[in-house]
Design a protein around this motif. Structure first.
Motif, mmCIF file in Angstrom:
data_model
loop_
_atom_site.group_PDB
_atom_site.id
_atom_site.type_symbol
_atom_site.label_atom_id
_atom_site.label_comp_id
_atom_site.label_asym_id
_atom_site.label_seq_id
_atom_site.Cartn_x
_atom_site.Cartn_y
_atom_site.Cartn_z
ATOM 1 N N LEU A 1 0.775 -1.291 -0.033
ATOM 2 C CA LEU A 1 -0.046 0.046 0.066
ATOM 3 C C LEU A 1 0.798 1.293 0.095
ATOM 4 N N ASP B 1 3.648 -1.191 7.469
ATOM 5 C CA ASP B 1 2.520 -1.312 8.544
ATOM 6 C C ASP B 1 1.545 -2.462 8.036
ATOM 7 N N ILE C 1 -1.510 -4.065 6.664
ATOM 8 C CA ILE C 1 -2.633 -3.694 5.864
ATOM 9 C C ILE C 1 -3.760 -4.836 5.957
ATOM 10 N N THR D 1 -3.792 -1.944 13.242
ATOM 11 C CA THR D 1 -3.805 -1.350 12.033
ATOM 12 C C THR D 1 -4.566 0.000 11.898
ATOM 13 N N ASN E 1 -5.292 2.059 6.383
ATOM 14 C CA ASN E 1 -4.748 1.149 5.840
ATOM 15 C C ASN E 1 -5.819 -0.197 5.639
#
Length: 120
Positions: free
Chosen positions: A51, A57, A59, A92, A96
């Motif tokens: 992403l 991070d 996703i 999260t 995202n």
């Protein structure tokens, strides 16, 4: 007869899966006429998702196939709740998490076939 498939870029423990499943069973009630009774879920973890050109991070990508709700009643509230559920369970960031909805007009379940057009 909703089918919700999630792909996440991080591992999901059995405990997290059960927590998410339980909360999604309640969240589906935000869509009028839907309940956990016919809810089918699929979890796929450790997906290779990118992403914004990154994989740093967690996703989450969710596909929700929902029968007989072409006006999309409750989708805003349902999207917000799915975002909250996955954000809390998997740490999260909400931006995202993406949700794709698919309108289902005909669905077969076991020995039952339903065509939404027969009700119009």
């Amino acid at each position: 007869m909703p089918f919700i498939k999630s792909k996440v870029s991080v591992p999901i423990s059995k405990e997290q899966e059960k927590e998410i499943k339980t909360k999604m069973g309640k969240a589906i009630e935000l869509v009028p006429g839907k309940s956990e009774h016919y809810l089918l879920l699929e979890f796929e973890d450790n997906c290779r998702l990118w992403l914004r050109g990154k994989q740093d991070d967690p996703i989450v990508y969710i596909e929700a196939a929902i029968f007989g709700n072409e006006p999309h009643y409750g989708y805003d509230a349902f999207t917000a709740e799915l975002t909250r559920i996955f954000s809390e369970a998997l740490q999260t960031m909400p931006d995202n998490i993406y949700v794709k909805f698919e309108d289902i007009t005909a669905w077969g379940v076991g020995d039952m076939y339903i065509d939404r057009n027969q009700y119009r």
